[in-house]
Design a protein around this motif. Sequence first.
Motif, short mmCIF file in Angstrom:
data_model
loop_
_atom_site.label_atom_id
_atom_site.label_comp_id
_atom_site.label_asym_id
_atom_site.label_seq_id
_atom_site.Cartn_x
_atom_site.Cartn_y
_atom_site.Cartn_z
N THR A 1 0.85 -1.19 0.00
CA THR A 1 0.00 0.00 0.00
C THR A 1 0.88 1.24 0.00
O THR A 1 1.78 1.36 0.83
N ASN B 1 1.40 5.63 -0.18
CA ASN B 1 0.77 6.79 0.46
C ASN B 1 0.17 7.72 -0.59
O ASN B 1 0.04 8.90 -0.38
N GLN C 1 -3.10 8.63 -2.71
CA GLN C 1 -4.56 8.48 -2.71
C GLN C 1 -5.14 9.10 -3.97
O GLN C 1 -4.88 10.27 -4.28
N GLY D 1 -11.29 -0.01 9.20
CA GLY D 1 -10.56 -0.83 8.24
C GLY D 1 -11.44 -2.03 7.96
O GLY D 1 -12.49 -1.92 7.35
N ASN E 1 -0.23 2.97 9.08
CA ASN E 1 -1.60 3.07 9.55
C ASN E 1 -2.05 4.51 9.70
O ASN E 1 -3.22 4.82 9.54
N ARG F 1 -3.16 5.42 6.32
CA ARG F 1 -4.47 4.83 6.03
C ARG F 1 -5.59 5.59 6.75
O ARG F 1 -6.67 5.79 6.21
N TYR G 1 -8.59 7.58 4.94
CA TYR G 1 -9.99 7.29 5.30
C TYR G 1 -10.70 8.59 5.66
O TYR G 1 -11.84 8.83 5.23
N THR H 1 -9.37 5.77 -2.99
CA THR H 1 -8.63 4.80 -2.18
C THR H 1 -7.13 4.97 -2.39
O THR H 1 -6.68 5.61 -3.35
N GLU I 1 -2.50 0.66 -4.46
CA GLU I 1 -1.84 -0.57 -4.01
C GLU I 1 -1.23 -1.29 -5.19
O GLU I 1 -1.71 -1.20 -6.31
N ASP J 1 -5.25 -7.16 6.63
CA ASP J 1 -6.05 -6.01 7.04
C ASP J 1 -6.52 -6.15 8.47
O ASP J 1 -6.60 -5.20 9.21
N ASP K 1 -3.88 -5.03 10.59
CA ASP K 1 -3.75 -3.58 10.57
C ASP K 1 -4.68 -2.94 11.58
O ASP K 1 -4.33 -1.98 12.24
#
Length: 500
Positions: free
Chosen positions: A209, A211, A213, A359, A438, A441, A445, A465, A468, A480, A483
């Motif tokens: 994943t 960083n 978006q 998540g 995290n 993430r 979100y 999103t 990835e 996940d 995570d």
Amino acid sequence: MFLVRSHTPWRPSWEERGGMRQLEVENQLRDVVSRIVVQVELATAQGRTDINLALEDAFIPILKSVFNLPHLINLNRKQKNFPGIDLGDDHDRVAFQVTSTIGLEKVKFTIGQFMSRSYYNTFDELYVLMLGKKQASYSQSAVNALLTEDFSFNCAKHIIDLSDILRMVTGLRLTAQERVLSELKHILGEVDAFISMRSETVEAPTAITTNLQEIRLPEAVYVAELTIDDKAVIAQAKAELNYKGYAKSRRSVVKMALLLNDVSTDAWVCYNNKLFSFTDIEASGLISIVDEGTIERLEISDLADSDEPDNVNILKQLMWAETRQMLKARNVRSHPKDGFFFFVPGEDGQELRKEAWVGKASATRTVYVVKYQKKDPDKIAHHQHLSFDLTFSNLGGTWFSQIVPSWYYSYDGFKRSNWHDKLLSKQKRLELNLSVRNAVRFVAYFLSNTSSEEGLDEAPLSFGTLLEFDVGDEVDDDLDEGDVSIADYDDDATDEGMAA
């Protein structure tokens, strides 16, 4: 006959209070050290002997205090994978090897490396710091076989564990002991994080994943000529907005012109006396400061695919301005000088703000907290804000925002604390790669949900999103789930790490 009773409640004297605090700190030191030892031994029993790598930096402030080594550094920062020893102070000529392995062979290997690389030319003493409980004794003769007349190593003195550190700490002044206690608590959190992370991510990930978006852009950009008279705007702002005349930029003047027309949006960009916005200027308050006859609708591709750098820069500035406007509604501010975003209280007087996120399961994350001074609990030490930088890039025809999470420390909830850099450095030492991941993430979100927030349905910019890359046959759902568990830890670690 009457019994005379005193109604004055008993209060400890200053000396008694100091003694009580001393006892309290010593008890906490013993408790934290014993918990660290247990956790380290648990990790090593599970074959995770590399836990020392996560703790090298964390032990530096403690060893500095205990051994009075102000120039102690992590040698692996100076040279990647520095062989044989981990920490060193070449000013006072003392080195340390930090290890979770307690056997004689590890001691012999360390000394062998030390001698073969002639580290004795730089360091007069070598300590082997064992994170687990050291053996009752070590063979001095076996060690002596590795030494020459250039260097000496006394197993009884130079092999130490956390119990030895604890004994040395009790010889320090109370304030120094309190600082060491705080550092040891950080280390305990680091150990817990290491165990939690490894227990959840033993298997190699099947997806990476980033960083980055994805951003969905609107179809159009609107532009119009500004009609404001800067001098007249400034004069009116001084009279009606209590403007002091400090801001000199054109953007500030345009902002004042909008405020004078009761328009508070920041979702616009001014360039070459033109106002740009994703919002239809004719249908918004922006029309109050432009020439209506010059309003023009541009296709988004006119800027996004332009060969002119200025056009692309205008688009990037518009994305940042639109994001700023969206986040303002959710109590996230932009720093006026450095441009990063940071969380502020959700309501007046709020001292702890947590945000729920999802998540595979629900979790919460602390995004703002007020910390009080230890010496004077009635006084605020600082405010800690989760922060993040956003930059915008076009990769293969798709636009992305790059998220870089961090922390911001203020003295009043907005302005930078004089201790910001020191507090940030301390917090960074506590964060593992997965903690940062995290945090990315969570921010993604939050941005994604902000753009779909009720009341912002018409927001022209939306966040999708995270990008990835598959590196295996299929994505592992268990990753996940792990995570989520680590995200929960991050909240705990954050609270601990923010202790003043």
